[in-house]
Design a protein around this motif. Sequence first.
Motif, PDB file in Angstrom:
ATOM      1  N   TYR A  59       0.826  -1.209   0.000  1.00  0.00           N
ATOM      2  CA  TYR A  59       0.000   0.000   0.000  1.00  0.00           C
ATOM      3  C   TYR A  59       0.862   1.262   0.000  1.00  0.00           C
ATOM      4  O   TYR A  59       0.566   2.232  -0.703  1.00  0.00           O
ATOM      5  CB  TYR A  59      -0.927   0.012   1.212  1.00  0.00           C
ATOM      6  CG  TYR A  59      -1.723   1.292   1.342  1.00  0.00           C
ATOM      7  CD1 TYR A  59      -2.820   1.530   0.509  1.00  0.00           C
ATOM      8  CD2 TYR A  59      -1.385   2.265   2.285  1.00  0.00           C
ATOM      9  CE1 TYR A  59      -3.552   2.700   0.618  1.00  0.00           C
ATOM     10  CE2 TYR A  59      -2.110   3.437   2.395  1.00  0.00           C
ATOM     11  CZ  TYR A  59      -3.185   3.653   1.567  1.00  0.00           C
ATOM     12  OH  TYR A  59      -3.904   4.815   1.665  1.00  0.00           O
ATOM     13  N   ASN A  60       1.938   1.258   0.771  1.00  0.00           N
ATOM     14  CA  ASN A  60       2.813   2.435   0.841  1.00  0.00           C
ATOM     15  C   ASN A  60       3.483   2.726  -0.494  1.00  0.00           C
ATOM     16  O   ASN A  60       3.875   3.859  -0.775  1.00  0.00           O
ATOM     17  CB  ASN A  60       3.879   2.242   1.923  1.00  0.00           C
ATOM     18  CG  ASN A  60       3.280   2.263   3.322  1.00  0.00           C
ATOM     19  OD1 ASN A  60       2.206   2.815   3.527  1.00  0.00           O
ATOM     20  ND2 ASN A  60       3.970   1.655   4.280  1.00  0.00           N
ATOM     21  N   GLN A  65      -1.795  -0.066   4.790  1.00  0.00           N
ATOM     22  CA  GLN A  65      -0.646  -0.957   4.746  1.00  0.00           C
ATOM     23  C   GLN A  65      -0.817  -2.074   5.773  1.00  0.00           C
ATOM     24  O   GLN A  65      -1.316  -1.831   6.875  1.00  0.00           O
ATOM     25  CB  GLN A  65       0.631  -0.162   5.056  1.00  0.00           C
ATOM     26  CG  GLN A  65       1.911  -0.985   5.143  1.00  0.00           C
ATOM     27  CD  GLN A  65       2.352  -1.519   3.795  1.00  0.00           C
ATOM     28  OE1 GLN A  65       2.114  -0.890   2.762  1.00  0.00           O
ATOM     29  NE2 GLN A  65       2.987  -2.681   3.797  1.00  0.00           N
TER      30      GLN A  65
END
Length: 223
Positions: A148-149, A185
């Motif tokens: 996600y990051n 995340q």
Amino acid sequence: MKKINTFWNWFQDNNKTIQNLINEIPKNQKHICFWINKNLSYYCKEIDFIIVFPKNGNTKSELIITANGNPEYFNPVIDLIDNAPQLKNWKFTAFIQPTERIDKIIDGFDEPYIFHEITLKASELKFLPVEYHELSHKVDIVVFLKNYNLYCDTKTLQQAIFIIMQDIVGEKSLYQNINFVQLAQVPDNKEGLIQLYDFQLFLDNLNGVDLNNYFLKMWETVR
């Protein structure tokens, strides 16, 4: 009813051409799809179609009519399919149904979904419920991604997650049970996280649970 009959009359007249769509050159495929969409829009502009072609010896093509998850158009989809003709080489389906490949997803052998620069596997996605809405009987959830990051919260990423969830639980169930999806995340502490492919099992087990306390405890496990 007249518009429904008009669409199906047109479809019956052209069903062999439509079934042969996969064998056409791209220019002809685009032309045929244009006319399917055009005739469908005469009935209802807000619904769409998906065609699944035969494989593994199956002789039937499948026409799926979808409301794109919008509950306002569930009834037009149902009405259209309820009045579909009986055609030897066609199957007509209301809404995108749950995937039949769930065993592969559980075993981690699922093929990745590729959306532009984003690659995701359903077997690697986890979620956590955060709130239950008693009036609508829907839940807010957080879906956790390994990268996600790296991807950040883009419109493409959000659409990708909804497509995967729709594939896992089906179009109608997704929009009847989900109120809001947040992306995040995967935390270092993964205790309490639920595999996304177990979402339907999670819904089935909600009955009889003290929902507010249940959601609070689950959320605290990853704080």
